[in-house]
Scaffold this motif. Structure first.
Motif, PDB file in Angstrom:
ATOM      1  N   LEU A  35       2.861   5.456  18.631  1.00  0.00           N
ATOM      2  CA  LEU A  35       4.076   6.532  18.682  1.00  0.00           C
ATOM      3  C   LEU A  35       5.176   6.165  17.834  1.00  0.00           C
ATOM      4  O   LEU A  35       5.791   7.276  17.453  1.00  0.00           O
ATOM      5  N   ALA A  36       5.390   5.075  17.580  1.00  0.00           N
ATOM      6  CA  ALA A  36       6.316   4.610  16.516  1.00  0.00           C
ATOM      7  C   ALA A  36       6.102   5.314  15.132  1.00  0.00           C
ATOM      8  O   ALA A  36       6.725   5.931  14.502  1.00  0.00           O
ATOM      9  N   ILE A  37       4.984   5.525  14.542  1.00  0.00           N
ATOM     10  CA  ILE A  37       4.515   5.832  13.415  1.00  0.00           C
ATOM     11  C   ILE A  37       4.762   7.566  13.518  1.00  0.00           C
ATOM     12  O   ILE A  37       5.262   8.174  12.507  1.00  0.00           O
ATOM     13  N   ALA A  38       4.403   8.053  14.531  1.00  0.00           N
ATOM     14  CA  ALA A  38       4.637   9.490  14.928  1.00  0.00           C
ATOM     15  C   ALA A  38       5.993   9.932  14.720  1.00  0.00           C
ATOM     16  O   ALA A  38       6.562  10.817  14.131  1.00  0.00           O
ATOM     17  N   CYS A  39       7.021   9.156  15.573  1.00  0.00           N
ATOM     18  CA  CYS A  39       8.251   9.374  15.399  1.00  0.00           C
ATOM     19  C   CYS A  39       8.900   9.294  13.936  1.00  0.00           C
ATOM     20  O   CYS A  39       9.821  10.135  13.495  1.00  0.00           O
ATOM     21  N   MET A  40       8.521   8.265  13.283  1.00  0.00           N
ATOM     22  CA  MET A  40       9.177   7.910  11.877  1.00  0.00           C
ATOM     23  C   MET A  40       8.526   9.180  10.812  1.00  0.00           C
ATOM     24  O   MET A  40       9.297   9.469   9.883  1.00  0.00           O
ATOM     25  N   ALA A  41       7.209   9.590  11.214  1.00  0.00           N
ATOM     26  CA  ALA A  41       6.940  10.531  10.434  1.00  0.00           C
ATOM     27  C   ALA A  41       7.610  12.012  10.557  1.00  0.00           C
ATOM     28  O   ALA A  41       7.663  12.826   9.704  1.00  0.00           O
ATOM     29  N   LEU A  42       7.632  12.313  11.958  1.00  0.00           N
ATOM     30  CA  LEU A  42       8.079  13.812  12.259  1.00  0.00           C
ATOM     31  C   LEU A  42       9.834  13.632  12.076  1.00  0.00           C
ATOM     32  O   LEU A  42      10.423  14.911  11.960  1.00  0.00           O
ATOM     33  N   LEU A  43      10.682  12.636  11.959  1.00  0.00           N
ATOM     34  CA  LEU A  43      12.007  12.628  11.805  1.00  0.00           C
ATOM     35  C   LEU A  43      12.466  13.369  10.482  1.00  0.00           C
ATOM     36  O   LEU A  43      13.235  14.200  10.609  1.00  0.00           O
ATOM     37  N   PRO A  44      11.836  13.008   9.502  1.00  0.00           N
ATOM     38  CA  PRO A  44      12.197  13.658   8.136  1.00  0.00           C
ATOM     39  C   PRO A  44      11.884  15.113   8.178  1.00  0.00           C
ATOM     40  O   PRO A  44      12.918  15.909   7.594  1.00  0.00           O
ATOM     41  N   GLY A  61       0.804  -1.290  -0.048  1.00  0.00           N
ATOM     42  CA  GLY A  61      -0.038   0.019   0.022  1.00  0.00           C
ATOM     43  C   GLY A  61       0.891   1.224  -0.035  1.00  0.00           C
ATOM     44  O   GLY A  61       0.329   2.177  -0.811  1.00  0.00           O
ATOM     45  N   LEU A  62       1.957   1.220   0.785  1.00  0.00           N
ATOM     46  CA  LEU A  62       2.773   2.469   0.837  1.00  0.00           C
ATOM     47  C   LEU A  62       3.472   2.782  -0.558  1.00  0.00           C
ATOM     48  O   LEU A  62       3.498   3.869  -1.020  1.00  0.00           O
ATOM     49  N   LEU A  63       3.972   1.560  -1.129  1.00  0.00           N
ATOM     50  CA  LEU A  63       4.940   1.880  -2.526  1.00  0.00           C
ATOM     51  C   LEU A  63       3.692   2.148  -3.271  1.00  0.00           C
ATOM     52  O   LEU A  63       3.963   3.097  -4.217  1.00  0.00           O
ATOM     53  N   LEU A  64       2.663   1.544  -3.571  1.00  0.00           N
ATOM     54  CA  LEU A  64       1.435   1.963  -4.291  1.00  0.00           C
ATOM     55  C   LEU A  64       1.191   3.617  -4.234  1.00  0.00           C
ATOM     56  O   LEU A  64       0.936   4.193  -5.360  1.00  0.00           O
ATOM     57  N   PHE A  82      10.729  14.164  -7.733  1.00  0.00           N
ATOM     58  CA  PHE A  82      11.300  13.330  -6.881  1.00  0.00           C
ATOM     59  C   PHE A  82      11.011  14.168  -5.416  1.00  0.00           C
ATOM     60  O   PHE A  82      10.857  13.425  -4.363  1.00  0.00           O
ATOM     61  N   SER A  83      10.516  15.479  -5.487  1.00  0.00           N
ATOM     62  CA  SER A  83      10.263  16.284  -4.102  1.00  0.00           C
ATOM     63  C   SER A  83       8.758  15.547  -3.798  1.00  0.00           C
ATOM     64  O   SER A  83       8.782  15.735  -2.624  1.00  0.00           O
ATOM     65  N   VAL A  84       8.013  15.412  -4.823  1.00  0.00           N
ATOM     66  CA  VAL A  84       6.719  14.934  -4.317  1.00  0.00           C
ATOM     67  C   VAL A  84       6.836  13.409  -3.612  1.00  0.00           C
ATOM     68  O   VAL A  84       6.352  13.108  -2.655  1.00  0.00           O
ATOM     69  N   PHE A  85       7.594  12.510  -4.470  1.00  0.00           N
ATOM     70  CA  PHE A  85       7.888  11.299  -3.639  1.00  0.00           C
ATOM     71  C   PHE A  85       8.299  11.123  -2.567  1.00  0.00           C
ATOM     72  O   PHE A  85       7.979  10.507  -1.536  1.00  0.00           O
ATOM     73  N   ILE A  86       9.502  11.907  -2.322  1.00  0.00           N
ATOM     74  CA  ILE A  86      10.208  12.013  -0.873  1.00  0.00           C
ATOM     75  C   ILE A  86       9.400  12.789  -0.013  1.00  0.00           C
ATOM     76  O   ILE A  86       9.121  12.278   1.074  1.00  0.00           O
ATOM     77  N   GLY A  87       8.753  13.946  -0.326  1.00  0.00           N
ATOM     78  CA  GLY A  87       8.211  14.932   0.680  1.00  0.00           C
ATOM     79  C   GLY A  87       6.953  14.448   1.143  1.00  0.00           C
ATOM     80  O   GLY A  87       6.533  14.702   2.158  1.00  0.00           O
ATOM     81  N   LEU A  88       6.274  13.485   0.426  1.00  0.00           N
ATOM     82  CA  LEU A  88       4.794  13.076   0.797  1.00  0.00           C
ATOM     83  C   LEU A  88       5.051  11.635   1.439  1.00  0.00           C
ATOM     84  O   LEU A  88       3.824  11.055   1.641  1.00  0.00           O
ATOM     85  N   LEU A  89       6.193  11.206   1.554  1.00  0.00           N
ATOM     86  CA  LEU A  89       6.247   9.581   1.983  1.00  0.00           C
ATOM     87  C   LEU A  89       6.004   9.843   3.550  1.00  0.00           C
ATOM     88  O   LEU A  89       5.161   8.744   3.734  1.00  0.00           O
ATOM     89  N   PRO A  90       6.126  10.775   4.387  1.00  0.00           N
ATOM     90  CA  PRO A  90       5.579  10.464   5.814  1.00  0.00           C
ATOM     91  C   PRO A  90       4.262  10.567   5.839  1.00  0.00           C
ATOM     92  O   PRO A  90       3.636   9.752   6.456  1.00  0.00           O
ATOM     93  N   TYR A  91       3.567  11.446   5.071  1.00  0.00           N
ATOM     94  CA  TYR A  91       2.111  11.721   4.887  1.00  0.00           C
ATOM     95  C   TYR A  91       1.481  10.296   4.478  1.00  0.00           C
ATOM     96  O   TYR A  91       0.494   9.947   5.153  1.00  0.00           O
ATOM     97  N   ASN A  92       1.944   9.679   3.379  1.00  0.00           N
ATOM     98  CA  ASN A  92       1.211   8.455   2.860  1.00  0.00           C
ATOM     99  C   ASN A  92       1.556   7.547   3.708  1.00  0.00           C
ATOM    100  O   ASN A  92       0.709   6.657   3.952  1.00  0.00           O
ATOM    101  N   PHE A  93       2.780   7.351   4.575  1.00  0.00           N
ATOM    102  CA  PHE A  93       2.962   6.242   5.512  1.00  0.00           C
ATOM    103  C   PHE A  93       1.800   6.457   6.569  1.00  0.00           C
ATOM    104  O   PHE A  93       1.206   5.389   6.987  1.00  0.00           O
ATOM    105  N   ILE A  94       1.867   7.312   7.106  1.00  0.00           N
ATOM    106  CA  ILE A  94       0.672   7.657   8.230  1.00  0.00           C
ATOM    107  C   ILE A  94      -0.850   7.235   7.802  1.00  0.00           C
ATOM    108  O   ILE A  94      -1.483   6.321   8.473  1.00  0.00           O
ATOM    109  N   CYS A  95      -1.030   7.750   6.562  1.00  0.00           N
ATOM    110  CA  CYS A  95      -2.482   7.454   5.989  1.00  0.00           C
ATOM    111  C   CYS A  95      -2.667   5.637   5.665  1.00  0.00           C
ATOM    112  O   CYS A  95      -3.536   5.207   6.257  1.00  0.00           O
ATOM    113  N   VAL A  96      -1.372   5.331   5.145  1.00  0.00           N
ATOM    114  CA  VAL A  96      -1.559   3.707   5.100  1.00  0.00           C
ATOM    115  C   VAL A  96      -1.630   2.794   6.127  1.00  0.00           C
ATOM    116  O   VAL A  96      -2.369   1.782   6.242  1.00  0.00           O
ATOM    117  N   GLN A  97      -0.677   3.251   7.002  1.00  0.00           N
ATOM    118  CA  GLN A  97      -0.889   2.679   8.393  1.00  0.00           C
ATOM    119  C   GLN A  97      -2.058   2.715   9.331  1.00  0.00           C
ATOM    120  O   GLN A  97      -2.662   1.631   9.609  1.00  0.00           O
TER     121      GLN A  97
END
Length: 283
Positions: free
Chosen positions: A244-253, A122-125, A205-220
């Motif tokens: 908590l782990a999701i929040a940390c992973m999303a905030l780090l980048p 789901g995240l890759l897609l 590439f800015s879209v792919f990398i920049g929206l990765l945390p947002y996509n990750f939170i939604c997919v999870q």
């Protein structure tokens, strides 16, 4: 005027394609007989089963709330057991339709991707579809919408143009900053990017990398919703630690990008009294 007719033609063709795809559902997997029917020695005949299947296409629509999202997820999970290719094509087409024409609601589709395809697929897609769809919006704006966007949003375009010019030496990181900390909506950035001369490679590439945390939170979130049997499961220690782990992973980048921006990006652009633009770095 020619550009307006061209855009309407593209929207019409895409809408007809998506509509026809949603109508022509393949035959669904065989459902188990209803328990009450077994109790009386009865079985669903072919006509009843066919009639039941013909009701399914009416439920295929973009979800507008969590209840509709859950119903659509259950339906597509049901079809995915025997028609994975069709579900993938339908989901991808709907996602690209929304992204290409800057239609709100991609967060629901990200959550739906997690519920249907799981975390990794789901995240890759969603990352691929977000990037491709945003790039298609970029190209549509470049081909058909430049003059309309400038006419409808002159101040926003001028502001974005000024910031792009001031940060042209580190443009890619500036674009990442805009995705992590939106100073302007993503849909507007997608449409105005070709107008302010943002290269399509940087944009992609800015879209792919920049929206990765947002996509990750939604997919999870979609994965978790598909696994919940009651609200009590949401407040278990396992779920809380997972959140908590999701929040940390999303905030780090975002923290890393913000740290870089404090030293290198010029984000506050204010006009001086004599008409000269003065810049202040983010404090």
């Amino acid at each position: 005027m020619r550009s307006l007719f061209g855009l309407l033609a593209v929207v019409t063709v895409a809408s007809l394609y998506l509509y026809s795809l949603s109508l022509h559902l393949p035959a669904g997997p065989r459902r188990r007989a209803v328990p009450s029917a077994h109790a009386h020695g009865e079985h669903l005949d072919t006509a009843d089963e066919s009639a039941h299947n013909t009701e399914e296409p009416s439920r295929l629509k973009f979800p507008s709330d969590l209840e509709e999202l859950r119903e659509l997820a259950e339906l597509l999970q049901f079809y995915k057991t025997e028609h994975t290719g069709y579900v993938l094509l339908l989901f991808s087409s709907a996602y690209l339709y929304k992204q290409s024409f800057a239609i709100p609601g991609s967060s629901f589709l990200n959550i739906l991707a997690g519920a249907i395809f799981g975390l990794h697929e789901g995240l890759l897609l969603t990352c691929v579809l977000t990037t491709v769809g945003s790039t298609m919006c970029y190209l549509l704006s470049q081909a058909f919408g430049k003059q309309y966007i400038v006419n409808f949003f002159p101040d926003k375009v001028a502001m974005l143009q000024g910031k792009v010019e001031e940060n042209k030496d580190c443009l890619f990181f500036f674009l990442l900053f805009l995705r992590f900390f939106p100073m302007t909506p993503n849909w507007f950035l997608n449409m105005s990017a070709p107008i302010v001369n943002i290269p399509i490679t940087f944009f992609f590439f800015s879209v792919f990398i920049g929206l990765l945390p947002y996509n990750f939170i939604c997919v999870q979130t979609g994965v978790m919703l598909s696994e919940l049997s009651s609200l009590d499961d949401l407040f278990s220690w396992q779920r809380l630690l997972q959140l908590l782990a999701i929040a940390c992973m999303a905030l780090l980048p975002g923290a890393l990008i913000r740290h870089f921006s404090q030293r290198h990006l010029k984000l506050n652009v204010k006009p001086a009294q004599n008409g000269v633009i003065t810049d202040k770095k983010l404090q």
